[in-house]
Design an enzyme around this catalytic site. Sequence first.
Site, mmCIF file in Angstrom:
data_model
loop_
_atom_site.group_PDB
_atom_site.id
_atom_site.type_symbol
_atom_site.label_atom_id
_atom_site.label_comp_id
_atom_site.label_asym_id
_atom_site.label_seq_id
_atom_site.Cartn_x
_atom_site.Cartn_y
_atom_site.Cartn_z
ATOM 1 N N GLU A 74 19.210 -24.254 -51.257
ATOM 2 C CA GLU A 74 18.781 -25.416 -51.112
ATOM 3 C C GLU A 74 18.890 -26.315 -51.728
ATOM 4 O OE1 GLU A 74 15.427 -25.122 -48.925
ATOM 5 O OE2 GLU A 74 16.645 -22.687 -48.184
ATOM 6 N N HIS A 88 19.852 -27.904 -46.650
ATOM 7 C CA HIS A 88 18.981 -26.721 -46.973
ATOM 8 C C HIS A 88 20.426 -25.809 -46.337
ATOM 9 C CE1 HIS A 88 16.374 -23.855 -44.974
ATOM 10 N NE2 HIS A 88 15.381 -24.284 -45.212
HETATM 11 O O1 TA6 Z 1 13.671 -23.356 -47.672
HETATM 12 C C1 TA6 Z 1 12.295 -22.481 -47.324
HETATM 13 C C2 TA6 Z 1 11.776 -22.886 -45.501
HETATM 14 O O2 TA6 Z 1 10.637 -23.702 -46.413
HETATM 15 C C3 TA6 Z 1 10.964 -21.128 -45.506
HETATM 16 O O3 TA6 Z 1 9.676 -21.414 -46.095
HETATM 17 C C4 TA6 Z 1 11.086 -21.671 -44.143
HETATM 18 O O4 TA6 Z 1 10.599 -21.988 -42.983
HETATM 19 C C5 TA6 Z 1 12.921 -22.043 -44.080
HETATM 20 O O5 TA6 Z 1 12.624 -23.327 -45.002
HETATM 21 C C6 TA6 Z 1 12.603 -22.507 -42.708
HETATM 22 O O6 TA6 Z 1 12.558 -23.486 -42.478
HETATM 23 P P1 TA6 Z 1 12.719 -23.801 -40.391
HETATM 24 O O7 TA6 Z 1 11.153 -24.943 -40.269
HETATM 25 O O8 TA6 Z 1 14.025 -24.149 -40.678
HETATM 26 O O9 TA6 Z 1 12.258 -22.895 -40.095
#
Ligand code: TA6
Length: 275
Positions: A248, A149
């Site tokens: 990601e 991510h």
């Molecule tokens: O990858 C995008 C995502 O799924 C968004 O929807 C947002 O929730 C982000 O990840 C961050 O998630 P987190 O749980 O790290 O706040």
Amino acid sequence: MIEVVDKVSGKMPRVVLTHSSGASAEVYLHGAHITSWKVGEREMLFMSEKSHFAPGKPIRGGIPVIFPQFGAGELPQHGFARISEWELEGAELTDDGDVAVNLQLTESELWPHPFALRLGVLLGADSLMVRMRVKNTGSAPFPFQAVLHTYFAVEDIRETAVRGLTGVTYVDDTLAGNPREVEERQEIRFSGETDRIYVDTPNKLSVNGVTIEKSGMPDVVVWNPWIDKSKRMEDFGDDEYPRMVCVETGAIEPPLTLDPGGVWEGSTVFTASRR
Ligand code: TA6
């Protein structure tokens, strides 16, 4: 050079990798979380100034390791790998002077399936390779998702472009019903909250001057929280969204299934353009 820095003034243990070129990287055992990748003195990754560094909490920024669940579900948001304490498996200088470190996670009380998850990091002069390897060490198949991510540092989100996803189908997570659309633009630009899962993507793309080349990772997520979502994230500054974009890489849609004894590997190589 490889330096395991642990229990420094109450900070969490981490490994600091330094390449002879001056490049460096920093990996916490907490979540096997890469929090810094520098090419020379240039920091390539975004880290929130409000990030937690605490047991059971994810670090905000860098490269969170997402396994075995992406997003919400039965497990904690984005799975347990990023909030677990990993083991340092080994570190070495390779023959061509790159610096490698391997970390491993082999159990979680949150998940009934026996597994072995390894994260490999290879630091070059202007590149960083990150590899995930999952082995099913149990006697029953299990489903999983696996994502790097990655939070890239950008000068201005409004001047940022992601290239290489033209013609790709994406799931738009900002719209009710998560409709599927086809990306028609040559360059993905940002003027509001963006949260898209691009499915079955080409293995080479780029964000600003960074080339992303992946293998075994069919899907790409492009995310910027913009103003309102930033305000709802307590470990993210209200004014930080202009300086970051997540691009990601991983396997999300659909989840994969690993049979007993099976192994899955996915890797991504980030290469910074020379300035
Ligand atoms: O990858 C995008 C995502 O799924 C968004 O929807 C947002 O929730 C982000 O990840 C961050 O998630 P987190 O749980 O790290 O706040």
